[in-house]
Design a protein around this motif. Sequence first.
Motif, PDB file in Angstrom:
ATOM      1  N   VAL A  11       0.816  -1.205   0.000  1.00  0.00           N
ATOM      2  CA  VAL A  11       0.000   0.000   0.000  1.00  0.00           C
ATOM      3  C   VAL A  11       0.858   1.267   0.000  1.00  0.00           C
ATOM      4  O   VAL A  11       0.535   2.260  -0.645  1.00  0.00           O
ATOM      5  N   VAL A  12       1.958   1.236   0.754  1.00  0.00           N
ATOM      6  CA  VAL A  12       2.821   2.423   0.818  1.00  0.00           C
ATOM      7  C   VAL A  12       3.440   2.701  -0.544  1.00  0.00           C
ATOM      8  O   VAL A  12       3.448   3.836  -1.029  1.00  0.00           O
ATOM      9  N   ARG A  13       3.922   1.633  -1.171  1.00  0.00           N
ATOM     10  CA  ARG A  13       4.511   1.790  -2.503  1.00  0.00           C
ATOM     11  C   ARG A  13       3.448   2.246  -3.506  1.00  0.00           C
ATOM     12  O   ARG A  13       3.708   3.094  -4.370  1.00  0.00           O
ATOM     13  N   ALA A  14       2.242   1.702  -3.399  1.00  0.00           N
ATOM     14  CA  ALA A  14       1.160   2.085  -4.305  1.00  0.00           C
ATOM     15  C   ALA A  14       0.815   3.559  -4.141  1.00  0.00           C
ATOM     16  O   ALA A  14       0.615   4.294  -5.117  1.00  0.00           O
ATOM     17  N   ALA A  15       0.733   4.014  -2.886  1.00  0.00           N
ATOM     18  CA  ALA A  15       0.418   5.418  -2.635  1.00  0.00           C
ATOM     19  C   ALA A  15       1.500   6.324  -3.230  1.00  0.00           C
ATOM     20  O   ALA A  15       1.204   7.375  -3.823  1.00  0.00           O
ATOM     21  N   GLN A  16       2.749   5.906  -3.051  1.00  0.00           N
ATOM     22  CA  GLN A  16       3.845   6.709  -3.599  1.00  0.00           C
ATOM     23  C   GLN A  16       3.738   6.816  -5.119  1.00  0.00           C
ATOM     24  O   GLN A  16       3.920   7.881  -5.708  1.00  0.00           O
ATOM     25  N   ILE A  17       3.452   5.702  -5.793  1.00  0.00           N
ATOM     26  CA  ILE A  17       3.379   5.693  -7.255  1.00  0.00           C
ATOM     27  C   ILE A  17       2.262   6.621  -7.734  1.00  0.00           C
ATOM     28  O   ILE A  17       2.429   7.383  -8.695  1.00  0.00           O
ATOM     29  N   VAL A  18       1.114   6.583  -7.068  1.00  0.00           N
ATOM     30  CA  VAL A  18      -0.009   7.435  -7.466  1.00  0.00           C
ATOM     31  C   VAL A  18       0.353   8.906  -7.307  1.00  0.00           C
ATOM     32  O   VAL A  18       0.115   9.733  -8.196  1.00  0.00           O
ATOM     33  N   VAL A  19       0.952   9.258  -6.162  1.00  0.00           N
ATOM     34  CA  VAL A  19       1.299  10.663  -5.915  1.00  0.00           C
ATOM     35  C   VAL A  19       2.371  11.123  -6.902  1.00  0.00           C
ATOM     36  O   VAL A  19       2.300  12.228  -7.452  1.00  0.00           O
ATOM     37  N   ASP A  20       3.366  10.284  -7.150  1.00  0.00           N
ATOM     38  CA  ASP A  20       4.419  10.646  -8.107  1.00  0.00           C
ATOM     39  C   ASP A  20       3.839  10.864  -9.499  1.00  0.00           C
ATOM     40  O   ASP A  20       4.191  11.825 -10.201  1.00  0.00           O
ATOM     41  N   ALA A  21       2.966   9.956  -9.921  1.00  0.00           N
ATOM     42  CA  ALA A  21       2.386  10.067 -11.264  1.00  0.00           C
ATOM     43  C   ALA A  21       1.567  11.347 -11.407  1.00  0.00           C
ATOM     44  O   ALA A  21       1.649  12.054 -12.421  1.00  0.00           O
ATOM     45  N   CYS A  22       0.777  11.644 -10.380  1.00  0.00           N
ATOM     46  CA  CYS A  22      -0.049  12.848 -10.446  1.00  0.00           C
ATOM     47  C   CYS A  22       0.797  14.118 -10.352  1.00  0.00           C
ATOM     48  O   CYS A  22       0.447  15.154 -10.932  1.00  0.00           O
ATOM     49  N   SER A  23       1.906  14.046  -9.617  1.00  0.00           N
ATOM     50  CA  SER A  23       2.761  15.229  -9.463  1.00  0.00           C
ATOM     51  C   SER A  23       3.297  15.695 -10.800  1.00  0.00           C
ATOM     52  O   SER A  23       3.466  16.898 -11.035  1.00  0.00           O
ATOM     53  N   GLN A  24       3.587  14.753 -11.710  1.00  0.00           N
ATOM     54  CA  GLN A  24       4.147  15.129 -12.998  1.00  0.00           C
ATOM     55  C   GLN A  24       3.122  15.843 -13.879  1.00  0.00           C
ATOM     56  O   GLN A  24       3.491  16.711 -14.678  1.00  0.00           O
ATOM     57  N   ALA A  25       1.837  15.456 -13.733  1.00  0.00           N
ATOM     58  CA  ALA A  25       0.808  16.002 -14.623  1.00  0.00           C
ATOM     59  C   ALA A  25      -0.082  17.044 -13.941  1.00  0.00           C
ATOM     60  O   ALA A  25      -0.466  18.047 -14.554  1.00  0.00           O
ATOM     61  N   ASP A  26      -0.438  16.805 -12.675  1.00  0.00           N
ATOM     62  CA  ASP A  26      -1.411  17.672 -11.999  1.00  0.00           C
ATOM     63  C   ASP A  26      -1.048  17.734 -10.517  1.00  0.00           C
ATOM     64  O   ASP A  26      -1.496  16.917  -9.712  1.00  0.00           O
ATOM     65  N   PRO A  27      -0.218  18.682 -10.102  1.00  0.00           N
ATOM     66  CA  PRO A  27       0.220  18.747  -8.704  1.00  0.00           C
ATOM     67  C   PRO A  27      -0.937  18.875  -7.714  1.00  0.00           C
ATOM     68  O   PRO A  27      -0.881  18.308  -6.619  1.00  0.00           O
ATOM     69  N   GLU A  28      -1.981  19.609  -8.077  1.00  0.00           N
ATOM     70  CA  GLU A  28      -3.118  19.752  -7.163  1.00  0.00           C
ATOM     71  C   GLU A  28      -3.801  18.411  -6.934  1.00  0.00           C
ATOM     72  O   GLU A  28      -4.258  18.105  -5.834  1.00  0.00           O
ATOM     73  N   ARG A  29      -3.882  17.606  -7.991  1.00  0.00           N
ATOM     74  CA  ARG A  29      -4.475  16.267  -7.843  1.00  0.00           C
ATOM     75  C   ARG A  29      -3.620  15.402  -6.923  1.00  0.00           C
ATOM     76  O   ARG A  29      -4.116  14.639  -6.099  1.00  0.00           O
ATOM     77  N   ALA A  30      -2.264  15.544  -7.069  1.00  0.00           N
ATOM     78  CA  ALA A  30      -1.363  14.794  -6.196  1.00  0.00           C
ATOM     79  C   ALA A  30      -1.543  15.221  -4.745  1.00  0.00           C
ATOM     80  O   ALA A  30      -1.546  14.384  -3.828  1.00  0.00           O
ATOM     81  N   ALA A  31      -1.694  16.518  -4.522  1.00  0.00           N
ATOM     82  CA  ALA A  31      -1.898  17.000  -3.152  1.00  0.00           C
ATOM     83  C   ALA A  31      -3.201  16.452  -2.570  1.00  0.00           C
ATOM     84  O   ALA A  31      -3.270  16.099  -1.385  1.00  0.00           O
ATOM     85  N   ALA A  32      -4.229  16.374  -3.408  1.00  0.00           N
ATOM     86  CA  ALA A  32      -5.512  15.827  -2.927  1.00  0.00           C
ATOM     87  C   ALA A  32      -5.373  14.355  -2.553  1.00  0.00           C
ATOM     88  O   ALA A  32      -5.918  13.891  -1.541  1.00  0.00           O
ATOM     89  N   TRP A  33      -4.683  13.578  -3.385  1.00  0.00           N
ATOM     90  CA  TRP A  33      -4.477  12.163  -3.070  1.00  0.00           C
ATOM     91  C   TRP A  33      -3.693  12.000  -1.768  1.00  0.00           C
ATOM     92  O   TRP A  33      -4.011  11.159  -0.933  1.00  0.00           O
TER      93      TRP A  33
END
Length: 700
Positions: A11-33
């Motif tokens: 789960v920790v690795r999964a959360a990191q991957i989601v936040v990293d992916a969103c950070s590249q395209a949509d930082p606000e979405r990453a912050a929400a996640w």
Amino acid sequence: ERELDLSGVQVVRAAQIVVDACSQADPERAAAWLDLFLDAGVPVGGRPLHRAIDALVTKLQQQGRRRAEEVFAAMVKKGVEPDEQSFHSLFDRCVPVTSTCVEEWLTWMCSAEGRDAAPMFVGLIRSHLQTPSPCQAEDWVRYAMHAGVTNLAPIVNALLSTCVRSNDLLRAESWLKRMEDWAAGRAPTDGDEVPCAPDLHAYHLLMDAHAARKDDAAMERLFGQMRSGGALGEAACFSAVVMATCRHFEPSAAMKWLRVARETGAQLAMDAYAALIGAWAKSGMPKQTDALLSQALQQGLRPGANIFSAVMVACAKQERMDPHVPERLVQQMIDSDVEPTLTVLGAALQAYSRVGDDKRAQNLFERVMARGHVVPDAICFNGLIGACAKAGDVPAAERWLEAMFAAGVTPNVVTYTAMLHACARNGDIEAAERGFEMMRANHVAPNVVSYCALMQACVKSGDMDRAEKWFNEMRAQGVKPNAVSYSAVLDASAKAGDWRRAERWLAAMDEDGVPPTVVCFNNVINACSRGGQPARAEAWLRKVMREDQNPPLASIPAVRVPAGVVPTRPSFTAAAQAYSAHGSYADVERIFDDMRLLGMDLDEFCFTTLINSYTRARPRVCDRAIAALTEYVSKGHVLGSYPTHALRQCLGPPRLEAVFSQLGLPPAGATQVQAGGGAPWKLRQTAGAAMRHVREAAYQ
């Protein structure tokens, strides 16, 4: 997001991957996640969270510093414990020094056990470098000292950098003196201040600042401070002053410090030698770089591959490089447990290519390849092929071209042009044209140098029509001719005695906007001379001399003579040969008198032309030949085979021997060489080989 599974063990690795992916395209979405994960109690602390924060901070700062700070503060309030790198990312990229929460975060970092807050203070002070403010930087240094930060050296060095950028060297030196007093126990600390001793980087900053201002006195004073401290060592002190001097002064100024080190018995460190070698190499002084490298090796230092490369590149740029230098450098690298690099090998082979030393080039290449640590590139193979081409060894050049293909290295235009030069030296048009077609078949576009080499092969074999054919094709392919390409067709015209064609090409050269060189004009003069047109030959000579011809000697094309083009000795000799062929010795004497007025005396070829004019005159003018010989010898000139043969033809052997005896010259038979045969060429070959042996012995 579709693949996210919060029930899995990763789960920790999964959360990191989601936040990293969103950070590249949509930082606000990453912050929400990230906010969602924290509210859901997902254990995202540690390295994954820190990487996510770093990515978020980097992206959000593009939208504005305040937004990045807000997101970071919100995460901290939710119980997230950022690591040092997270804080450093925020401070380096986003947070303005005036932020209200900077002091709060600094206090948290300084109070947390096991955390190094020094990089945060360095980041804050560096924020002043664009608009230097030493006073604010000093405030942060004092804050760090009172906060108990132990690693103060990089913080104070950042302050010194700010002072140097703002040209406040007095403030910088006062801080350096303060640190020296702390280190020596001469000054007490203020309350809860943590003392800090100066490190080598601090001295380097100030030494470089004084060197940039060409302040020798300040450099010597600072050098004395470093030595009196005693903590850094003699080698480090000399390194600081030598490196700063090399950056801002001529290399000769840095050599003063090398002499001081010798006189005091101090040994320079390798970085000081590296700075000296680099400075001399940049100045184009290979002998100094080679000598410094030898000194470093004698002192037992271990230069790196970059030092050997700098020396080799500097030596390779010499017009007459010592042929033993590459071999010696490679051996020194091997003895120092440094593998010969591609840069060293490529520079050595290019130098051998320039002088046509194919044997040494091949031996060095095979020696380095046998060690198995270097993969040759196009530069290495081009050097090999060029050396063989310069030596006229076409089969060897072709073998190396095949080896280049076998090694998977793609030949370029330099490779094929070197092959064309090899064919041109032998006058082998067929081989040159085969190489040219191979180049085009392999989709390598020929340049003007390639076409020039091909035309020179045609000129060497005397095929003027084929040379013109390739010249016209060059223009049709959109390759703009230069002075060398025009000179090739002019040379062919001169050798054929086709003065009409030579004049036509010179006029075309002028129309194309290519400034003719003196060699081009000499080719036209020579073409007129060989074509039996003495008046036209002299007319061209007078044109180059910029003399008004009234009345004109001949009607020649209106070609502009570029500024800086002046007649040379071959210009006068070619014009005189036209009159000499008809026995017009008076005209020959007149032309050479004009040459003397320009400060040029007769050489061997001029003197031979003059004697031949006396021989071909009817009747022969032997007395003038003897007078010319007497004057020529009185000026210290040595008679070679050609003028001796011309004198023999003019005076006859018995009279020549008598004249030689009167002038105190050795018998004419001692210098006799049959004219028209192969002896003169063989004699020159032998002399050239002898001179090569003399040069090699001198180098040794």
